[in-house]
Each structure stands twice: as structure tokens, then as C-alpha cells.
Enzyme design. Structure first.
Site: not given
Length: 451
Positions: A232-234
Site C-alpha cells: 500500500s505504500k507510496h
């Protein structure tokens, strides 16, 4: 949306919207079908946002040749050094203006490694934030140390420096501030307290890639900083993590510990090996991350621009309060969060507000709850190991101290958030978000009465 919806479940829901060619600028921008005063969709009115939102994570075919080259090479493990992992470590350190970086298998293993290297051991206490993903708690517990909670500042969602010193005991070894949602903590105040009491500082920057505090990147402001590259991280690689810092001896110890204890640089241990574990990143993960550096920089600026636009609009709406940021700081908004006051929405509950927003096509949910009441910490302090390490009166006082976290309770009850992909949409779609909030505010009395 249920009140106990976890952040990750909310993120999965929000990330499942339409990709819709957003990256090419070709995505269809729906027209706003109803003015702010029109009936809310939850009351039978017209839905404001009828399109989708960018999906996450995004895959680009241009990344495939390098990934395939790594896979076909048969050299997937980073145990021998060099290769894509070393390139990623050098590149990530340069991007953050840090002296060095150690790539790990996850943000969790990065935190475990950093705290071990800084001397956190069984029977110690570590001061951290209660408003965070549960991994922050768990990494401290994995080292058989006690996660002691500073309170949360409701205005910032981050650790309140004024609450730290009252938590310090003779067993306190470190402070772990959490830049939650990519919001920088007040690091000058935290570092001053740490220096006064000779405590280590490990930044949990697992949601704060490229966030800045007074001209420096988060993850370079304490003794060591930790990042996550989970899905889910950038900047995602499925799983993955990193440790950054400016002290070569600490980085060498991290390199050794995460690589089965093998000697590294200035740290030779005792013989060929010291205590350690296998927390290594793999080369194809590093290759995927290297491909996303430019994308991360570009999208960070877009999130910031859209978040600033939303904040300017939301602060004009009664009952909605954007967050206060530390002076000269730049967040990166893993979730765009704001505070909600039901009294100014005719008693409309936060959960009902979320349902109304979702009905308008705007994914919206709560943040973290008071996780220290979920049983995890009760299980830990009742375990044989913690009973051996801590006196019964200390564990009782520790458990009783959760009642003192009034700021965190307020945050957990009043915070709302929207996943970062919404901030990657067009500016016109930020207007959809604002129009939805205005519409719900205008009809909040009727919504509050609805069963």
C-alpha cells in the site's frame, strides 16, 4: 463503513477503484451532478462522484525488462552483496541525503534491526506513539521490551512531546516517534528530550517517504530511521524496508545484524558472526523500487498540491478541521486525514458521515482505534517472559496508564481519512470531495435523523 474498519482494510477498499488512465491524463472527469445544497445520495439524491479513483499499486510495462533480467540471472539473493540491492541502498540514501542505507525485508524487520543495534534489550522500555500501525508495538515486544505510550496531540496526530518526560523511567532506552500518515513529528522537541536523558531515537518513517522537517527528510532526523515498501505504500515492492542514518558504525551494525550476523565494515563482532537474523531484501524487489524513484518524487508533489487545496477548502466548513503541521514541514499524506466534530453536524455520527461520503462516491473511513485495549498488550504482559522481566507492580501501573491517553482517545474517536490515491486524481475531483462534505453539512440534520 463499520467503526472497527482497520486502516489496511480501508486502504484495500479505496485502492480498488478504477485506474481510468489517470497517469496519462486521459481519465474521464465526471461532472458534478448536484450542487452542495442538493439532497445527499444517502437520502436518495444524486451521487457527486460517479467515476472511479486511481488503483494501487500501479504496474508499468517499462519496468519489466530489468525485472526479467534479474530473474533470469538466477542471482536473486542479496547475501553476497552488490547488485540491485546495493544500488537501491545507495540511491535511497542519496534521495534522502543520508550517509547510508541498509535494505531489509520489511519495515517491521527494519525497526527490529534498528532498535537492537541501538541497544534495546529484554526488560527495557521504549517510548512510542499509540496512534500507529500495530507493527510499531510488535517490534518492541519482539525484543521483549515494553512499549510505553506518549500521548497523541489531537491537532497533529503525532506524538505530543510534552507527554514524553513523564513516561521516562530508569529502564527507558529509546524513543520511537512515528511519522504517521506521512506527517512529520516535532523532532526538535523529541530530540532535545532524548539528548537530555541519553536516549536513542529511532524514527518510524514507514509511512513518510520524502516527508520533510525543517529542510531535512524524515528518517534522517534521529539516530536511525526506518521505512516500509509494503504493497500500500507510496513506493511499493510487495514487501520490503530500509534503515537510514548518518553514523557509519551504526549502519555497519545494521548491515551485520540483518545479514545473519556476518561482520560488516567497522563492525566485526566476535569472530565471523555476531547475533543476527536474515532480514535481507531480494534483488528483484530492489529493482522494482529503483524503477519508482522518479515516480515517487512526481506523485509526492501532486499529493501535496491536492492536499493543500483540500485543506484550504475544508477549513471553511464548520465541523471539519484540517491538521496542524510542525513549522517548516512538508508531509506526504499516506492518508489525507482531518478531524470531525459531530456537534457541528447536528449530532451526525462519524460512522454515518463516512457512509454518506461513500454514498457520494468518496471513499472515507476512520483511522486507528485504541489498540492497547484490543488484548495484544494484555497477552504480552501476562506472558511468562514479561512476568520474569518486569515486577508485577510495574506491569499493573503500565496497564493502568492507558487511561491517561486522553489525547489519543480523542484522536481515535474523531479522525477521518482518505487513502493517498484520491490525492493523485484531477483537481476537479478534489472539488467533488469538497462538494460532498458541504452537501452532508447542509443536510446533516436530516441525515442524523435517518435510521
Amino acid at each position: 463503513m463499520k467503526s472497527d474498519l482497520t486502516r489496511r482494510a480501508f486502504v484495500r477498499t479505496a485502492a480498488a477503484g478504477s485506474a481510468a488512465l489517470a497517469w496519462l491524463g486521459l481519465r474521464r472527469t465526471p461532472t458534478v451532478a448536484a450542487a452542495a445544497a442538493d439532497k445527499p445520495a444517502l437520502l436518495g439524491g444524486t451521487r457527486i462522484h460517479t467515476g472511479g479513483w486511481p488503483r494501487w499499486p500501479e504496474w508499468r510495462e517499462s519496468w519489466e525488462p530489468e525485472i526479467l533480467r534479474v530473474l533470469r540471472s538466477g542471482r536473486w539473493s542479496s547475501s553476497g552483496g552488490g547488485g540491485q540491492v546495493a544500488d537501491f541502498e545507495a540511491g535511497w540514501a542519496k534521495l534522502l541525503a543520508a550517509r547510508g542505507c541498509v535494505a531489509t525485508s520489511s519495515g517491521t524487520t527494519a525497526l527490529i534491526t534498528a532498535m537492537h543495534v541501538l541497544g534495546v534489550d529484554a526488560g527495557d522500555e521504549v517510548i512510542t506513539s499509540p496512534f500507529t500501525f500495530i507493527a510499531t508495538y510488535n517490534t518492541i515486544l519482539m525484543l521483549k521490551a515494553l512499549p510505553v505510550f506518549a500521548d497523541t496531540d489531537p491537532a497533529t496526530l503525532t506524538m505530543d512531546p510534552a507527554s514524553i518526560e513523564s513516561r521516562i523511567t530508569e529502564r527507558t532506552r529509546a524513543i520511537v516517534p512515528v511519522h504517521i500518515y506521512g506527517l512529520p513529528c516535532d523532532m526538535d522537541a523529541i530530540n532535545a528530550i532524548a539528548k537530555k536523558h541519553n536516549l536513542a531515537v529511532v524514527e518510524d518513517a514507514c509511512q513518510a517517504w520524502l516527508a520533510e522537517y525543517k529542510g531535512r527528510k524524515c528518517g534522517t532526523l534521529g539516530d536511525l530511521g526506518c521505512f516500509s515498501f509494503q504493497n500500500s505504500k507510496h513506493i511499493p515492492s510487495g514487501e520490503g524496508g530500509a534503515i537510514t542514518g548518518d553514523r557509519a558504525e551504526l549502519l555497519d551494525r545494521c548491515q551485520a545484524f540483518h545479514n545473519c550476523g556476518r561482520a560488516s565494515g567497522s563492525f566485526q563482532g566476535s569472530g565471523c558472526f555476531s547475533r543476527g537474523s536474515n532480514f535481507r531484501m531480494q534483488h528483484f524487489q530492489a529493482s522494482l523500487l529503483l524503477s519508482q524513484f522518479d515516480k515517487l518524487v512526481q506523485e509526492t508533489e501532486r499529493r501535496r498540491e491536492n492536499a493543500a487545496y483540500l485543506s484550504a477548502g475544508l477549513q471553511e466548513i464548520p465541523g471539519v478541521q484540517p491538521l496542524r503541521l510542525p513549522e517548516n514541514s512538508r508531509p506526504v499524506w499516506h492518508l489525507y486525514a482531518f478531524r470531525y466534530d459531530p456537534e457541528q453536524f447536528h449530532g451526525l455520527s462519524r460512522d454515518k458521515f463516512c457512509r454518506a461520503m461513500n454514498a457520494e462516491g468518496i471513499p472515507c473511513g476512520g483511522g486507528y482505534r485504541e489498540q492497547y485495549h484490543d488484548g495484544l498488550l494484555d497477552e504480552a504482559i501476562a506472558s511468562r517472559g514479561f512476568q520474569r522481566l518486569f515486577p508485577a507492580e510495574r506491569l499493573k501501573a503500565y496497564r493502568d496508564s492507558f487511561r491517561e491517553l486522553r489525547g489519543n482517545r480523542q484522536v481515535c474517536e474523531t479522525t477521518l481519512g482518505m487513502f493517498q490515491t484520491l490525492l493523485l486524481a484531477q483537481r476537479s475531483e478534489m472539488d467533488h470531495i469538497l462538494a460532498a462534505v458541504r452537501k452532508i453539512q447542509a443536510h446533516s440534520a436530516a441525515l442524523a435523523k435517518q435510521a
